[in-house]
Design a protein around this motif. Structure first.
Motif, PDB file in Angstrom:
ATOM      1  N   GLU A  60       7.058  18.535 -13.258  1.00 40.16           N
ATOM      2  CA  GLU A  60       5.715  18.118 -12.851  1.00 40.16           C
ATOM      3  C   GLU A  60       4.751  19.113 -12.819  1.00 40.16           C
ATOM      4  O   GLU A  60       5.035  20.503 -12.435  1.00 40.16           O
ATOM      5  N   VAL A  61       3.476  18.981 -12.921  1.00 42.31           N
ATOM      6  CA  VAL A  61       2.464  19.877 -12.918  1.00 42.31           C
ATOM      7  C   VAL A  61       1.720  19.880 -11.690  1.00 42.31           C
ATOM      8  O   VAL A  61       1.767  20.948 -10.771  1.00 42.31           O
ATOM      9  N   VAL A  62       1.247  18.588 -11.244  1.00 44.64           N
ATOM     10  CA  VAL A  62       0.766  18.558  -9.971  1.00 44.64           C
ATOM     11  C   VAL A  62       0.812  17.139  -9.378  1.00 44.64           C
ATOM     12  O   VAL A  62       1.422  16.353 -10.189  1.00 44.64           O
ATOM     13  N   ARG A  63       0.412  17.144  -8.147  1.00 50.53           N
ATOM     14  CA  ARG A  63       0.762  15.398  -7.651  1.00 50.53           C
ATOM     15  C   ARG A  63      -0.393  15.385  -6.672  1.00 50.53           C
ATOM     16  O   ARG A  63      -0.823  16.307  -5.899  1.00 50.53           O
ATOM     17  N   LEU A  64      -0.954  13.950  -6.623  1.00 47.37           N
ATOM     18  CA  LEU A  64      -1.865  13.528  -5.918  1.00 47.37           C
ATOM     19  C   LEU A  64      -1.611  12.305  -5.069  1.00 47.37           C
ATOM     20  O   LEU A  64      -1.056  11.381  -5.767  1.00 47.37           O
ATOM     21  N   ARG A  91       9.449   8.990  -4.877  1.00 50.12           N
ATOM     22  CA  ARG A  91       8.239   9.215  -5.016  1.00 50.12           C
ATOM     23  C   ARG A  91       7.240   8.084  -5.554  1.00 50.12           C
ATOM     24  O   ARG A  91       6.710   8.272  -6.842  1.00 50.12           O
ATOM     25  N   PRO A  92       7.332   7.159  -4.693  1.00 47.13           N
ATOM     26  CA  PRO A  92       6.629   5.866  -5.414  1.00 47.13           C
ATOM     27  C   PRO A  92       5.111   5.860  -5.691  1.00 47.13           C
ATOM     28  O   PRO A  92       4.234   6.707  -4.918  1.00 47.13           O
ATOM     29  N   GLY A 114      -5.842   6.379  -0.709  1.00 46.90           N
ATOM     30  CA  GLY A 114      -5.672   6.443   0.700  1.00 46.90           C
ATOM     31  C   GLY A 114      -4.410   6.621   1.583  1.00 46.90           C
ATOM     32  O   GLY A 114      -4.387   6.747   2.709  1.00 46.90           O
ATOM     33  N   THR A 115      -3.454   6.835   0.539  1.00 47.03           N
ATOM     34  CA  THR A 115      -1.951   6.816   1.114  1.00 47.03           C
ATOM     35  C   THR A 115      -1.793   8.093   1.950  1.00 47.03           C
ATOM     36  O   THR A 115      -0.682   8.504   2.639  1.00 47.03           O
ATOM     37  N   GLY A 116      -2.485   9.404   1.510  1.00 52.35           N
ATOM     38  CA  GLY A 116      -1.987  10.561   1.881  1.00 52.35           C
ATOM     39  C   GLY A 116      -2.720  10.871   3.437  1.00 52.35           C
ATOM     40  O   GLY A 116      -3.421  10.261   3.917  1.00 52.35           O
ATOM     41  N   TRP A 135       0.781  -1.248   0.073  1.00 55.29           N
ATOM     42  CA  TRP A 135       0.070   0.031  -0.047  1.00 55.29           C
ATOM     43  C   TRP A 135       0.876   1.114   0.003  1.00 55.29           C
ATOM     44  O   TRP A 135       0.512   2.323  -0.691  1.00 55.29           O
ATOM     45  N   GLU A 136       1.896   1.431   0.783  1.00 51.95           N
ATOM     46  CA  GLU A 136       2.914   2.510   0.940  1.00 51.95           C
ATOM     47  C   GLU A 136       3.479   2.724  -0.266  1.00 51.95           C
ATOM     48  O   GLU A 136       3.827   4.180  -0.265  1.00 51.95           O
ATOM     49  N   GLN A 137       3.540   1.917  -1.418  1.00 60.83           N
ATOM     50  CA  GLN A 137       4.227   2.328  -2.332  1.00 60.83           C
ATOM     51  C   GLN A 137       3.165   2.785  -3.568  1.00 60.83           C
ATOM     52  O   GLN A 137       3.637   2.660  -5.021  1.00 60.83           O
ATOM     53  N   MET A 138       2.034   2.572  -3.342  1.00 62.81           N
ATOM     54  CA  MET A 138       1.029   2.604  -4.549  1.00 62.81           C
ATOM     55  C   MET A 138       0.597   4.223  -4.868  1.00 62.81           C
ATOM     56  O   MET A 138       0.107   4.334  -6.123  1.00 62.81           O
ATOM     57  N   GLY A 139       0.791   5.058  -3.873  1.00 60.13           N
ATOM     58  CA  GLY A 139      -0.062   6.317  -4.091  1.00 60.13           C
ATOM     59  C   GLY A 139       0.551   7.713  -4.318  1.00 60.13           C
ATOM     60  O   GLY A 139      -0.129   8.752  -3.807  1.00 60.13           O
ATOM     61  N   ASP A 140       1.696   8.062  -4.650  1.00 58.96           N
ATOM     62  CA  ASP A 140       2.420   9.353  -4.952  1.00 58.96           C
ATOM     63  C   ASP A 140       2.195   9.811  -6.317  1.00 58.96           C
ATOM     64  O   ASP A 140       3.295   9.822  -7.114  1.00 58.96           O
ATOM     65  N   THR A 141       1.173  10.013  -7.081  1.00 54.30           N
ATOM     66  CA  THR A 141       0.610   9.953  -8.361  1.00 54.30           C
ATOM     67  C   THR A 141       1.159  11.121  -8.877  1.00 54.30           C
ATOM     68  O   THR A 141       0.630  12.423  -8.435  1.00 54.30           O
ATOM     69  N   LEU A 142       2.015  11.111  -9.893  1.00 55.81           N
ATOM     70  CA  LEU A 142       2.221  12.528 -10.716  1.00 55.81           C
ATOM     71  C   LEU A 142       1.535  12.575 -11.823  1.00 55.81           C
ATOM     72  O   LEU A 142       0.871  11.653 -12.495  1.00 55.81           O
TER      73      LEU A 142
END
Length: 628
Positions: free
Chosen positions: A105-109, A232-233, A113-115, A89-96
């Motif tokens: 980079e433009v934005v990041r999300l 930034r996985p 649920g990792t945030g 889970w902890e590697q799933m969600g720093d989406t560029l």
């Protein structure tokens, strides 16, 4: 030199005198068929699962495994095995959202649920975290465990057709290795045979929507991209690049399969212009553009095209034939709902089939499958397609009149002017909207069932949603909702979930220390499919008081929880009288399972079948035809 013998003809079950070769035939061994096979075998039902393919999925396909799907695996004893093969889970969600992996980079999300704003919601909502398990890794987990527990599995076996009557289904197959055609007689046929379902067509399920409304190219490749993403996985990155092609979403995609060395590159194409050029040099150049590295070493593994569907059926069954998974809801992978919903279809159906086979329930229980799951299928088809459309706001800053729309748009976006400030506000509003795809906890866990397998409370008011129903889980013990997760403690002092003391193929009566009348009532009913759990007693202690906070019932009240973890009935008020408790409990069980009350039943109770829910060994004979 002796002549080579032909391949053996497979005969899954010997004649046991019942008139049935097997209890259930499952067609398809994807995530839905695999869950059905595992669950039925676990429940002690004879199941023969077939697939026309020689082995599992040959491409990554589905991968997001949400908390509810992991809870299904947990109930079947497969959660730990799935974690062995998953991206955690902890590697799933720093989406560029970026011009390339190496670019600006433009934005990041923070997704899935990792945030920080959502992390606690996901932890309190389930004992399980999300996982990323590509389909070729998930399917063997299910298939191996199904076989281990007694299911008979046939590969290279093509379903042809079936005939059903009041007592069963006669199914015809072809062994693709030999061309041999054979039939089997089963009580039920389950069609989990994918988006081109033959079974759904044959039973004429009523579909709504459209097929192939947009096209996407997917390229599976090996390349070491760790220097771009390890810090930034995320399993998904969206590329805003004018040279990458747009399509409906308007961005290219890089999806991690094996962090950080195997990937899928995806981009949309114009279907009206025909299929895109997927020559190696074209594909390699496209991948290098998405990554932003003109010298990247790329090993292309496979190339494929897929099409965006927006179609669902309003009915999942006809008589003794049931369909589920992609056979009944067809949609793009946006929001990661496909295999998760398919696995839940199978989990919902399997216990009902098992109860019907064992004589525990009447026909209405099976009819509740369509009633409960068809609205979910309709919802997730709409959600997945809307998620694709919701990317429009993120590309609003593109300057379509410029030679390079992205670069020119970025210059305006970064402008220290009122126009630039307004554009940035709109961009962040569009990013916020993408939470309905990437942090939609409610979409994943807020299903509510309204069917004959749920007994509503008398005079209950409609449920009020305190927060956005798509974004936030609202845990409740209202009938038709999934039992809330709360940490308990077992006899060894180990934390267990409320979900761990229910399920496993049986109904559960859940009460508190003051619920002695309910315990007596369950003992008097003496039903083989019903267990009693007293929260507060050894094995289900509540030292944290977490269950007390979420139960919504008196300590002397009771819940009836189905094998799939959903609340079938609730008596929130205290009951102290044994006779009153027996009356309420028997009414609830009989209504939910469509079974007669004791006084209405015929025959001595001792004559009623008492089936074990433990797996049993099944002999798998093979015969070889005489050599020509």
């Amino acid at each position: 030199m002796t002549d080579e013998l032909p391949a053996p003809i497979f005969e899954p079950f010997p004649d046991d005198g019942s008139g049935y070769d097997t209890d259930v035939v499952v067609v398809g061994l994807g995530p839905a068929g695999g869950v059905a096979a595992v669950a039925l075998a676990t429940y002690g039902v004879r199941v023969h699962a077939v697939t026309m393919f020689p082995w599992v999925a040959n491409s990554p396909r589905a991968h997001i495994t949400n908390q509810r799907a992991v809870e299904v695996l947990r109930d079947l004893g497969l959660e730990d095995e799935a974690r062995r093969f998953a991206t955690p889970w902890e590697q799933m969600g720093d989406t560029l959202f970026t011009t390339s992996l190496a670019g600006e980079e433009v934005v990041r999300l923070q997704t899935w649920g990792t945030g920080d704003p959502r992390y606690g919601d996901y932890l309190t909502g389930s004992p399980c975290t999300m996982l990323d398990v590509p389909q070729p890794l998930m399917e063997p987990i299910l298939i191996n465990k199904a076989a281990e527990r007694g299911a008979v599995l046939s590969f290279d076996t093509e379903y042809i057709d079936h005939e059903q009557d009041a007592d069963g289904v006669t199914v015809r197959f072809r062994d693709n290795r030999t061309g041999h055609v054979f039939t089997q007689r089963a009580r039920y046929l389950l069609g989990f045979d994918g988006a081109r379902s033959v079974i759904a067509d044959q039973i004429e399920l009523p579909f709504e929507g459209e097929l192939a409304r947009a096209g996407t190219a997917y390229i599976l490749f090996d390349a070491d991209l760790s220097k771009y993403v390890a810090h930034r996985p995320s399993i998904l990155h969206w590329i805003m690049n004018s040279n990458a092609g747009f399509g409906e979403i308007g961005m290219g995609l890089l999806r991690a399969i094996k962090p950080w060395n195997q990937w899928i590159a995806g981009w949309g194409f114009d279907m009206s212009a025909g299929e895109p050029n997927l020559d190696d040099d074209v594909v390699t150049a496209q991948i290098r553009t998405l990554v932003g590295d003109p010298d990247l070493e790329v090993d292309i593994l496979t190339k494929s095209l897929w099409y965006v569907n927006q179609q669902h059926t309003t009915q999942y069954s006809r008589g003794r034939v049931f369909c589920g998974g992609d056979a009944v809801h067809r949609h793009p992978p946006s929001s990661g709902l496909g295999s998760n919903t398919s696995m839940q279809d199978a989990f919902n159906l399997a216990w009902k089939i098992a109860f019907a086979v064992k004589g525990y329930a009447g026909d209405q229980l099976l009819e509740s499958y369509s009633t409960e799951r068809a609205p979910v299928g309709k919802q997730i088809v709409a959600r997945a397609n809307q998620s694709r459309k919701d990317y429009a706001g993120l590309r609003e800053f593109f300057d379509r009149d410029a030679g390079d729309p992205v670069t020119a748009g970025l210059q305006k976006l970064k402008s220290p002017t009122p126009e630039g400030a307004a554009a940035r506000e709109r961009l962040y509003a569009a990013l916020e909207l993408k939470n309905t795809e990437f942090n939609a906890h409610g979409v994943e866990l807020n299903q509510r069932y309204d069917s004959t397998a749920v007994r509503p409370e008398p005079d209950a008011e409609p449920e009020e949603w305190r927060r956005d129903r798509e974004l936030y889980l609202q845990a409740t013990t209202r009938p038709g909702a999934k039992l809330p997760h709360a940490w308990l403690v077992d006899t060894d002092g180990v934390r267990i979930s409320t979900l761990d003391v229910v399920g496993r193929g049986r109904m559960t009566l859940l009460t508190g220390i003051s619920g002695a009348a309910w315990v007596t009532a369950a003992d008097k009913l003496d039903l083989p499919m019903l267990r009693t759990v007293v929260v507060g007693e050894p094995g289900a202690a509540d030292p944290y008081g977490y269950w007390r906070k979420v139960s919504e019932i008196d300590e002397a009240g009771a819940l009836l929880v189905r094998p799939d973890g959903y609340v079938a009935w609730r008596h929130a008020d205290a009951v102290w009288d044994d006779t009153e408790a027996l009356h309420h409990l028997e009414d609830a069980v009989c209504d939910v399972l469509d079974r007669p009350h004791r006084e209405a039943a015929t025959g001595d109770a001792a004559d009623q079948p008492d089936f074990s829910t433990r797996p049993r060994p099944i002999a798998v004979p093979q015969t070889t035809p005489d050599a020509l």
